[in-house]
Structures are given as C-alpha cells and as structure tokens.
Design an enzyme around this catalytic site. Structure first.
Site, PDB file in Angstrom:
ATOM      1  N   GLU A 137       0.779  -1.252   0.000  1.00 49.76           N
ATOM      2  CA  GLU A 137       0.000   0.000   0.000  1.00 49.76           C
ATOM      3  C   GLU A 137       0.806   1.295   0.000  1.00 49.76           C
ATOM      4  OE1 GLU A 137      -2.613  -0.330   3.391  1.00 49.76           O
ATOM      5  OE2 GLU A 137      -3.711  -2.008   2.534  1.00 49.76           O
ATOM      6  N   GLU A 247      -6.406 -10.729  -0.792  1.00 48.63           N
ATOM      7  CA  GLU A 247      -7.236 -10.454   0.392  1.00 48.63           C
ATOM      8  C   GLU A 247      -8.712 -10.388   0.007  1.00 48.63           C
ATOM      9  OE1 GLU A 247      -5.743  -7.082   2.653  1.00 48.63           O
ATOM     10  OE2 GLU A 247      -3.661  -7.587   2.209  1.00 48.63           O
TER      11      GLU A 247
END
Ligand code: GLA
Length: 341
Positions: A137, A247
């Site tokens: 991220e 995820e």
C-alpha cells in the site's frame, strides 16, 4: 473446533489446475476453522501475526510466538504459506523511525534496521514461506493530485522513494527463492491501477527483484465493476509478472453504506453475492494463466475483519461459507465454474 461432515467438493481440488485457494488465518481461527481450512484450502496467510509490530515491537525484541504457531500449522497441513508483510505504513512501531533523542532516524539507520528486520524474519521462515508481500500500500489514493504518486509516510520522509527498491533487494538477499510481491487495495480503480502499473514497471526497469502484483480485492456487491477488474488483470499481466488475489472478500455493503439494522443477510443479498462470486471466479478462471493464487481475507462468515469495520456494531457476511461454516449459494456457483464438464 467445528466438525461438519462435508459432502461438497473441496475448492482446492476444483481449482487445482488453476491456482491456489488461500485464506487469511490467526491463532484462533486455525483452531475454530481447522476442519474447514484443511478441507477446502491449500494456502494460508497470517492475518496480522507477521506484521512488523507483531514480530518486532522493540529494536532488541522479536516476538515470534504467534507467527511460529501459524507457520507450524502450514507445515503440518502441507499448505503453502504467504508472508505478509514487510513494509507498510500501518502496524509498524515508532522506534523504527526514531533516533535516541526522539527525532527522526537517519536514512542509513532506517535502511539498516529494515535490512536486519528482513534478514531475521524472512530468514526464519525460509523453509515454509514461498512468497512475501514485500511492500504494502505505498501508492496514494489521491486522484486529484498528480504529484501525489506515493502515499505520504515516514518511510518516504526519511528514505525517499527508494525504500521500495531496497526492501525488495533485502528480501531477495534474505531468501533468493522467495517470490516477491507488491500488494495494494483499490487495485481495480483505473487511476490507482495506472499508478501501481507505473511503480512496478519502474522497479522492473531498474532490475529490482519483484515477481508479482498482489490485488487485495476487498470488493463488495456493487464495486468495482467486472470491466474494471478485467482491465486491471489485463494491465498488470502486461508487466509479465504473476498475479495473485491476496485479500479477497465481497462485502454486503457499499463502502458508503452505514446501515446497521441487519442481523442476517437478506435472501436478495445472498443471491446477489452468489452472482457476484460466480462472475468473479469466471473471470479469474479465464485469466488463470496469469493468476497463481486466490486468497480470501478469512474463510467463513463466523469471523471477518469487516464485522464492525468500517461501521461499528454491524456484522458482515463476505465469504463462500456461512457462520456455521457451511457452503453458501456463492460456494455452489464458484464450484460449478471449475467443475469438469
Ligand atoms: C490491509 C492489509 C491487511 C489487513 C487489512 C485489514 O488490506 O494489507 O493486512 O490489515 O488491511 O484487515
């Protein structure tokens, strides 16, 4: 532990020629979901237990107890294990960025600490972890500001952009066999997709050891669109690296939806979710040449990080298995796609 007698075909069998089927686990769910995990999944990821704060809370202190339990579970079950995650702006302790006067650490100190952390953590699980989310991220979500390419962080303030390349180099040094991933969310948003593409392209051009893009895939019943998912997969595939969904969950609620009145999902929601999972897995199956694993961020609706997040007091039901760990309609649809004709 819940022991359900299972008649359905294991997901890992149905998809064995396509990709690994994974689940995020923690030290409680490897007990409470043990039979479900062993039956359907051939890969796991530690939900929190291998993050920086979990394993290295103080400079001189490593705490591997929980991570070790998860690694032992993967070894016992003969499951693949993904490592998650080495560099992130969250769940990272303050000491890493500080000098002994409480000011910001020097660049060289930060990078030396990172190298030593990676040597220790990656080195410890070399025998069982086959791939790592090295950097998580770091791309900015700010679509309005072209100059905001990377997310503001202490990593960036102290070390400049090249902490990213360094992290991959350190991980490669620590385990030359491990497959190294860049992992991010909102990965199907066209704007962010292009930024992720640009980052990975530039790492590859510099000869940085990176082998994959992780699409977190925290999706919901409505977003992103299938066209956006397809465009993202095609774009990342152009990088010539492997792709994984890392995820995956399909929340029952739009991100902005604040409703808290539901105790059970409605029949309409369950049907929409089944249709959504069906089209998602059709797409993944179509691109399975590029996709090496599809990991859910959990396994069954009895436990999900989406309970109480982002809306407090609200339950969510994002998986293929229900609160009693029984297959939902969504499982049936996903199973049909891979079933031999
Ligand atoms: C991000 C991280 C995961 C997890 C989720 C929320 O996606 O990569 O490790 O923390 O947020 O559970």
């Amino acid at each position: 532990m819940m022991t359900t007698l299972r008649a359905e075909t294991p997901l890992k069998t149905l998809y064995k020629d396509a990709f690994h089927i994974g689940a995020a686990v923690n030290t409680r769910t490897i007990e409470s979901q043990k039979s479900l995990l062993a039956y359907h999944f051939n890969s796991i990821t530690a939900e929190n237990e291998m993050k920086f704060s979990s394993v290295h809370p103080q400079e001189e202190l490593y705490t591997f107890e929980d991570a070790d339990v998860i690694a032992a579970f993967a070894r016992e079950q003969g499951m693949a294990l993904r490592g998650h995650t080495l560099v992130w702006h969250n769940q990272t302790p303050d000491w890493l960025f500080e000098n002994d006067k409480g000011g910001l650490a020097e660049r060289d100190v930060l990078l030396a600490r990172l190298q030593s952390h990676i040597q220790t953590v990656v080195g410890r699980y070399k025998d069982v972890i086959y791939c790592w989310d090295v950097v998580n991220e770091v791309i900015s979500d700010d679509a309005n500001d072209e100059s905001a390419f990377l997310r503001p962080s202490k990593w960036l303030d102290i070390a400049g952009e090249d902490f990213i390349a360094k992290a991959f180099e350190f991980a490669h040094e620590a385990d030359p066999q491990a497959l190294l991933f860049y992992n991010d969310y909102n990965e199907s948003n066209p704007h962010k997709r292009e930024r992720i593409y640009r980052l990975v392209r530039s790492l590859l051009d510099q000869g940085v050891p990176i082998h994959g893009v992780g699409l977190q895939a925290h999706w919901n019943l409505f977003d992103p669109s299938l066209d956006q998912m397809r465009a993202a997969i095609e774009r990342y595939a152009q990088l010539g690296v492997q792709l994984q969904l890392t995820e995956l969950d399909v929340s029952m609620f739009r991100f902005e939806d604040r409703r808290t009145d539901l105790v059970q999902p409605t029949q309409d929601m369950l049907e929409l979710q089944a249709e959504r999972y069906e089209s998602i897995f059709r797409l993944l199956h179509e691109y399975s040449e590029h996709i090496s694993a599809v990991t859910f961020w959990g396994a069954a609706d009895d436990y999900t990080w989406l309970d109480h997040f982002p809306v407090r007091g609200r339950k969510n039901w994002p998986f293929l298995f229900d609160e009693a760990q029984r297959p939902k309609e969504a499982y049936q649809r996903v199973a049909q796609i891979a079933a031999p004709k």
